[in-house]
Enzyme design. Sequence first.
Site, short mmCIF file in Angstrom:
data_model
loop_
_atom_site.label_atom_id
_atom_site.label_comp_id
_atom_site.label_asym_id
_atom_site.label_seq_id
_atom_site.Cartn_x
_atom_site.Cartn_y
_atom_site.Cartn_z
N GLU A 124 0.82 -1.20 0.00
CA GLU A 124 0.00 0.00 0.00
C GLU A 124 0.86 1.26 0.00
O GLU A 124 1.93 1.31 0.60
CB GLU A 124 -0.90 0.00 1.22
CG GLU A 124 -1.95 -1.10 1.13
CD GLU A 124 -2.91 -1.12 2.30
OE1 GLU A 124 -4.10 -1.38 2.07
OE2 GLU A 124 -2.49 -0.87 3.44
N CYS A 137 3.41 8.67 0.99
CA CYS A 137 3.93 7.78 2.03
C CYS A 137 4.22 6.43 1.37
O CYS A 137 3.31 5.74 0.92
CB CYS A 137 2.88 7.67 3.14
SG CYS A 137 3.38 6.61 4.47
N CYS A 144 6.38 -6.49 7.86
CA CYS A 144 7.49 -5.97 8.68
C CYS A 144 7.96 -7.07 9.61
O CYS A 144 7.15 -7.83 10.13
CB CYS A 144 7.00 -4.76 9.49
SG CYS A 144 8.34 -3.86 10.31
N CYS A 148 6.00 -3.82 16.57
CA CYS A 148 5.59 -2.74 17.47
C CYS A 148 4.13 -3.00 17.86
O CYS A 148 3.30 -3.26 16.98
CB CYS A 148 5.77 -1.39 16.81
SG CYS A 148 7.49 -1.16 16.28
N CYS A 151 1.06 -1.17 16.16
CA CYS A 151 1.10 -0.97 14.70
C CYS A 151 0.43 -2.13 13.97
O CYS A 151 0.75 -3.30 14.20
CB CYS A 151 2.55 -0.84 14.24
SG CYS A 151 2.72 -0.74 12.45
N CYS A 382 -1.33 6.48 9.64
CA CYS A 382 -0.10 5.85 10.14
C CYS A 382 -0.41 4.55 10.85
O CYS A 382 -1.26 4.49 11.72
CB CYS A 382 0.57 6.72 11.21
SG CYS A 382 1.05 8.30 10.67
N1 SAH Z 1 8.82 1.19 10.18
C1 SAH Z 1 9.14 2.55 10.19
C2 SAH Z 1 8.31 3.39 9.23
C3 SAH Z 1 6.83 3.10 9.12
S1 SAH Z 1 5.72 3.46 10.41
C4 SAH Z 1 8.99 3.13 11.59
O1 SAH Z 1 8.47 2.43 12.46
O2 SAH Z 1 9.45 4.24 11.81
C5 SAH Z 1 5.31 5.19 10.35
C6 SAH Z 1 4.96 5.78 11.71
O3 SAH Z 1 3.63 5.45 12.15
C7 SAH Z 1 5.88 5.28 12.79
O4 SAH Z 1 6.27 6.34 13.63
C8 SAH Z 1 4.99 4.34 13.55
O5 SAH Z 1 5.48 4.12 14.83
C9 SAH Z 1 3.67 5.04 13.52
N2 SAH Z 1 2.52 4.18 13.81
C10 SAH Z 1 2.46 2.84 13.70
N3 SAH Z 1 1.22 2.41 14.07
C11 SAH Z 1 0.50 3.50 14.41
C12 SAH Z 1 -0.86 3.70 14.83
N4 SAH Z 1 -1.69 2.69 14.95
N5 SAH Z 1 -1.26 4.96 15.09
C13 SAH Z 1 -0.42 6.00 14.91
N6 SAH Z 1 0.86 5.88 14.50
C14 SAH Z 1 1.33 4.63 14.25
FE1 SF4 Z 2 7.33 -2.16 11.55
FE2 SF4 Z 2 5.11 -0.87 12.29
FE3 SF4 Z 2 7.16 -1.03 13.97
FE4 SF4 Z 2 7.35 0.55 11.81
S1 SF4 Z 2 5.93 0.80 13.52
S2 SF4 Z 2 8.88 -0.92 12.58
S3 SF4 Z 2 6.14 -0.69 10.33
S4 SF4 Z 2 5.94 -2.77 13.20
#
Ligand code: SAH
Ligand code: SF4
Length: 411
Positions: A124, A137, A144, A148, A151, A382
Amino acid sequence: MTFSLDITDSNTRAALASRAAAPQKASLVGLSRAEMAEALVAAGIVPERQARMRVQQLWHWLYVRGVSEFSQMFNISKDLRTALDQHFAIARPEIVEEQISADGTRKWLFRFPARGAGRPVEIETVYIPEEGRGTLCISSQVGCTLTCSFCHTGTQKLVRNLTAEEILAQLLTARDRLGDFPDRDTPAGAIVPADGRKVSNIVMMGMGEPLYNFEAVKQALLIASDGDGLALSKRRITLSTSGVVPEIFRTGEEIGVMLAISLHASNDDLRDLLVPINKKYPLKDLIDACRKYPGLSNARRITFEYVMLKDVNDSLEDAKALVHLLKGIPAKINLIPFNPWPGTNYQCSDWETIEKFADFINNAGYASPIRTPRGRDILAACGQLKSESERLKKSERLALEAMMIAGHGEA
Ligand code: SAH
Ligand code: SF4
């Protein structure tokens, strides 16, 4: 109230699919100039002494004019265009779905052909139009490896890294769909200036951890910022990492783009839970790497992303600890209201709490914009991206809508 508009009826989809890449031929998109020259010569269709000139022509067609068929390259002889077409591909990926949010955010689901023994993959890409700029984006991986806990992408296993071609193809295809390449009447050679573009900025904040796919991300971003092609300023490109410390210095040194760190917590105990890579590279090492980021200055700050999770990391004590942690680093703190997804146990902080948190940080001297959630109705915000066979089941969509109505999603 939000709604989503899916413009991909079967006719549009068939039309878009017919432009999609033939899987087997090697692509010229994503190759460096030297690699492209080598490929043309190795295929026996361009003599070595002409390679440089041909690469220049192709580079212009691919990255300034944005063509996706050799037949459109008018200043190349018909015979050579036919030979190029026999050996190489430059077609776009298939657009499986294009959704437009009520707020103008767009989300595409792209399908890339199988690589080697693998299967085709879907990823996506999201476009966020704002006053005076438009941000794309981009994803770096299918799924991944990291997990996290807040996420959505983290719940999808890694399928594979994207290639440089696939990373760039997201930018090229988005610009096609947005009408962001010069049209036929624009004088040849015209690079659309940054302020006139629909995609003026890119962020590596889609699916995946870009620093676990360093070489492909580097190659794609160097092509995206090449002055004779896509010509995006490196200051308008931001790479976000969850904290892959050993690659941070190289990111500044070899790619030279802006850095964002997904921080989300200001102590190791909490960050271990939220961003588990913290167990491998704890805050001390991460902050140390940030201080050493090449080119860091007040004009080139690091963005620290901080997701606002109700009763988890959103107290004034947390804000205080955050300010303390970042002391002395030229920084901007981006507060992201948590975007819910089906199955999550987290909730977004109350709006009042977010504002208090932001005020505290602001008073401490940091710019701390609260990122307005965009495209939540199409799960484009995000951390909501997820693809492939793992797309939402109907029951999950209904659960999400219920969450939105209950107010968690309407910050
Ligand atoms: N993997 C990389 C880039 C992609 S995530 C990273 O983690 O930095 C892009 C951003 O969205 C990151 O800061 C991530 O922590 C945040 N993010 C992930 N899940 C989210 C959610 N459910 N609500 C808001 N931000 C989120
Ligand atoms: Fe992977 Fe989501 Fe963590 Fe970014 S925030 S490193 S996409 S699991």
